[in-house]
Enzyme design. Structure first.
Site, PDB file in Angstrom:
ATOM      1  CG  ASP A   1       0.462   9.686  22.437  1.00  0.00           C
ATOM      2  OD1 ASP A   1       0.504  10.422  23.444  1.00  0.00           O
ATOM      3  OD2 ASP A   1       0.838   8.496  22.450  1.00  0.00           O
TER       4      ASP A   1
ATOM      5  N   GLY B   1      -6.057   1.863   7.575  1.00  0.00           N
ATOM      6  CA  GLY B   1      -4.638   2.082   7.842  1.00  0.00           C
ATOM      7  C   GLY B   1      -4.368   2.452   9.285  1.00  0.00           C
ATOM      8  CE1 TYR B   2      -1.039   5.562  14.158  1.00  0.00           C
ATOM      9  CE2 TYR B   2      -0.646   7.644  13.022  1.00  0.00           C
ATOM     10  CZ  TYR B   2      -0.516   6.851  14.146  1.00  0.00           C
ATOM     11  OH  TYR B   2       0.150   7.331  15.239  1.00  0.00           O
ATOM     12  CB  SER B   3      -7.945   5.568  11.050  1.00  0.00           C
ATOM     13  OG  SER B   3      -9.180   5.657  11.726  1.00  0.00           O
ATOM     14  CG  LEU B   4      -8.258  -1.189  11.332  1.00  0.00           C
ATOM     15  CD1 LEU B   4      -9.749  -1.177  11.641  1.00  0.00           C
ATOM     16  CD2 LEU B   4      -7.966  -2.126  10.167  1.00  0.00           C
TER      17      LEU B   4
ATOM     18  CD  GLU C   1      -2.935   7.919   7.351  1.00  0.00           C
ATOM     19  OE1 GLU C   1      -1.741   7.949   6.948  1.00  0.00           O
ATOM     20  OE2 GLU C   1      -3.654   6.914   7.288  1.00  0.00           O
TER      21      GLU C   1
ATOM     22  CG  ASP D   1      -2.040  -1.025   1.088  1.00  0.00           C
ATOM     23  OD1 ASP D   1      -2.158  -1.642   0.008  1.00  0.00           O
ATOM     24  OD2 ASP D   1      -2.782  -1.221   2.071  1.00  0.00           O
ATOM     25  N   GLY D   2       2.016   1.207   0.662  1.00  0.00           N
ATOM     26  CA  GLY D   2       2.909   2.365   0.680  1.00  0.00           C
ATOM     27  C   GLY D   2       3.376   2.743  -0.711  1.00  0.00           C
TER      28      GLY D   2
END
Length: 299
Positions: A180, A192-195, A151, A75-76
């Site tokens: 944080d 992604g990060y949110s999950l 995001e 994905d990156g």
């Protein structure tokens, strides 16, 4: 399909085998292939190509004469490929040679099958929302690439102390998140990060965004789904003089007196999905949804 672009990691040729399969299929169908220059040079150095190929190295080297941009990686890799496509409208098709792969959905074992479906017109196009940001005072860090597919993240810098992210939606005060940091994610970025911060999974075609706090100190702070037409304003309180803003994988340091304005970008990214793939199938495969012996008869 007459002309395509191919993008891979410029520091790795771990997808060498998959690239050869892809190039072979494209060549058999008389499709012209352009390879991103840094990736191409790496392949040439490793003697991985049997002939010369035209290359591209900048956004300006691409145009709407390209039918699709293939990515080889995870994905990156797709997130980096978006910086080449921007608002050109070239569809992306990701071949997953990485790990999880929510965006790069084509299994490396089904490259021929998937490309065949594309050539036969057996595919759909998903329009994926992006976010764009502005800051006051302005920062030049994202002057050309002020958009994100996954995001926009606000995060603390050089401190173990939490930061306060005062949040307003459409000019109305919502709350001050002590955490944080804070993630503003698109439906694409919801996996992604949110999950990983307990945010919800959102279908790619949903007209929503999600606000997800990172390790919030106020325990009643929960992820919030909002309309993608919402204009978001953030003001950061921190013991340190700087904080971090990241747009997908691009990150910069910003003074704490900076206001951040986030809204839906005026363009979308097109994701090409062969008919042997779907978002729900990806959820079952990648998140192991339904991994229960009681469900075996239903799969």
């Amino acid at each position: 399909m007459k002309k395509v672009a191919i993008y891979g990691q410029s520091y790795s040729i771990s997808a060498e085998k998959e690239l050869k399969i892809l190039l072979e299929v494209l060549q058999e169908n008389n499709i012209v292939s352009f390879i991103e220059k840094k990736f191409y040079n790496l392949l040439v150095k490793a003697n991985s190509l049997d002939k010369k190929y035209p290359t591209f190295s900048h956004f300006n080297d691409l145009n709407n004469s390209f039918d699709v941009l293939f990515t080889l990686g995870g994905d990156g890799t797709i997130l980096r490929a978006v910086t080449y496509i921007r608002d050109l409208g070239i569809p992306i098709l990701g071949i997953n040679t990485g790990r999880l792969g929510f965006l790069a959905t084509i299994n490396k074992k089904t490259i021929k099958e998937s490309v065949a479906l594309i050539l036969e017109g057996e595919y759909s196009i998903q329009e994926r929302t992006l976010l764009t940001i502005k800051t006051s005072p302005e920062t030049n860090a994202f002057s050309e690439l002020n958009f994100a597919l996954n995001e926009v993240t606000i995060a603390r810098k050089n401190t173990t102390s939490m930061i306060g992210v005062e949040t307003s939606l459409n000019n109305e005060y919502l709350t001050n998140y002590w955490a944080d940091g804070l993630i503003i994610a698109t439906p694409t970025g919801s996996t992604g990060y949110s999950l990983s911060c307990n945010g919800p999974v959102i279908s790619p075609d949903s007209k929503n965004l999600v606000i997800t706090p990172i390790a919030p100190h106020n325990l009643n702070a929960r992820p919030m789904v909002i309309s993608d037409e919402t204009k978001i304003e953030l003001t950061i309180n921190s013991r340190e003089k700087d904080f971090l803003i990241s747009l997908d994988s691009r990150i910069t340091s910003v003074s704490k007196n900076t206001k951040v304005f986030i809204e839906k970008a005026p363009f979308t990214v097109k994701s090409m999905i062969p008919n042997n793939q779907s978002f729900l199938q990806t959820l079952r495969t990648k998140l192991l949804w339904g991994e229960d012996t009681r469900n075996e008869t239903n799969l």
